[in-house]
Design an enzyme around this catalytic site. Structure first.
Site, PDB file in Angstrom:
ATOM      1  N   SER A  98      29.730  97.160  24.974  1.00 13.46           N
ATOM      2  CA  SER A  98      30.318  97.897  23.862  1.00 13.46           C
ATOM      3  C   SER A  98      31.792  97.592  23.608  1.00 13.46           C
ATOM      4  CB  SER A  98      30.153  99.407  24.088  1.00 13.46           C
ATOM      5  OG  SER A  98      30.818  99.817  25.274  1.00 13.46           O
ATOM      6  N   HIS A 101      23.789  99.733  22.344  1.00 10.25           N
ATOM      7  CA  HIS A 101      24.458  98.978  21.280  1.00 10.25           C
ATOM      8  C   HIS A 101      23.614  97.787  20.838  1.00 10.25           C
ATOM      9  CE1 HIS A 101      28.250 101.225  21.294  1.00 10.25           C
ATOM     10  NE2 HIS A 101      28.039 101.365  22.583  1.00 10.25           N
ATOM     11  N   LYS A 160      23.068 106.570  18.080  1.00 15.15           N
ATOM     12  CA  LYS A 160      23.829 105.514  17.404  1.00 15.15           C
ATOM     13  C   LYS A 160      23.030 105.028  16.185  1.00 15.15           C
ATOM     14  CE  LYS A 160      26.722 104.163  21.311  1.00 15.15           C
ATOM     15  NZ  LYS A 160      26.448 105.314  22.191  1.00 15.15           N
TER      16      LYS A 160
END
Length: 354
Positions: free
Chosen positions: A142, A170, A201
């Site tokens: 990240s 991610h 996310k």
């Protein structure tokens, strides 16, 4: 023209998608605000089971288990799975939640240099004396936007009879042809044993995490994983929006596919302007500046020009590697990206970064 957010984890723009919002409202109205309980008492509804089944299907795994966050998923897996007879081998730049989860377990701990396959192999050789070996890595890191060399990791795991664990927070939703993550991107879906990821996310942006993998592992976690056993179940609204986000992804890969061109546009234009962008082909685009104060004042000036970004410095990143971490979203238009690059160029020249 308003302020454009370039620092959110909202990779697919689904946190403001009307169908996702509507699904959350419908779940709230039908199932209530919350269950006031953990899963194994009276905190399991049909929507929780349906979402777990959908997650497993999306990742092409046998089963899945929900958590309040991926931090909880990482905190709950290593202690439940590994004993003092086992070994865990962790990339030195793994996310804090992986590090904390490994600290909780009693396995023998090895830390290998960041994405250094020679160092990993040496440590796998050292760990041959243990019952079970687990290689743990972020799929996409990240802070730097770089992607783990999963092909090589899986080859070493096969050679030394180890399991592979990846954190896909991610990566889930936008890496790979269908957004399934780094294992799909690199063609090793059948070689990665365990995936932990987030619903907070790309998949709706609210909250929640999960582990997906072999059914016997998921069964073990339901009996032994402390964050699962002792945390309230996910609120129905969160389950509803995450479930709809997965529906949208499995219906079409168009949103996931749109990310590559937008990411390339930003990276190439920033590089042409003279900036150093860390990582490769990932919507996390760290603009490397080195000096902590420079990163802070540039971020402030960017906001004055309608671009919301944040400076990162020690202890979040190593000393001397301060940066502004830009994150591209599917909802950014080409005009938004060009406006961001123009603002960076203007601010960079003002502060001597170019």
């Amino acid at each position: 023209a308003g302020i454009i957010n370039f620092c959110a984890n909202n990779y697919l723009g689904l946190s403001s998608h009307p169908e996702v919002i509507r699904a959350a409202v419908e779940a709230l109205e039908k199932f209530g605000a919350g269950l006031s309980s953990v899963r194994f008492i009276c905190g399991t509804q049909s929507i929780h089971k349906d979402l777990e089944e959908k997650i497993a299907r999306f990742h092409q795994r046998e089963d899945a288990i929900l958590y309040a966050s991926c931090f909880d998923a990482n905190a709950g897996i290593f202690e439940a799975l590994l004993t003092p007879e086992d070994a865990v081998l962790s990339d030195e730049l793994n996310h804090a939640s992986i590090i904390d989860g490994i600290r909780l377990c009693k396995a023998n701990k090895y830390r290998y240099k960041h994405m250094d396959m020679q160092d990993l192999e040496a440590k796998l050789q050292e760990a041959q004396k243990y019952r079970l070996r687990l290689v743990a890595t972020d799929g996409a890191f990240s802070m730097d936007g770089d992607i783990a060399p999963l092909r090589e990791i899986c080859q070493l795991a096969q050679k030394y009879d180890a399991l592979v664990f990846i954190d896909e927070c991610h990566a889930t939703g936008f890496l790979g042809p269908n957004g399934r993550g780094t294992d799909e991107l690199l063609g090793v879906m059948d070689k990665v044993t365990i995936i932990n990821s987030t619903l907070g996310k790309a998949l709706g942006g609210a909250a929640g995490g999960y582990t997906t993998g072999p059914k016997p592992l998921i069964d073990l976690l339901r009996q032994r994983s402390r964050p699962y056993l002792f945390s309230n179940s996910l609120p129905p609204a969160v389950v509803g929006c995450a479930s709809k986000a997965l529906d949208l992804l499995m219906e079409s890969n168009a949103i996931a596919q749109s990310m590559a061109a937008k990411t390339q546009r930003f990276r190439s234009k920033m590089t042409a302007a003279g900036f150093t962008i860390s990582g490769k082909d990932h919507p996390i685009c760290p603009v490397m500046l080195g000096d902590a104060r420079l990163a802070s004042v540039m971020a402030e000036d960017m906001l004055n020009r309608g671009i919301y970004v944040i400076g990162f410095s020690y202890p979040v990143v190593p000393k001397g590697k301060a940066r502004i971490r830009v994150q591209i979203s599917a909802v950014h238009s080409d005009e938004d990206i060009d406006r961001c690059v123009d603002a960076f160029t203007e601010v960079g020249r003002k502060h001597g970064a170019l």
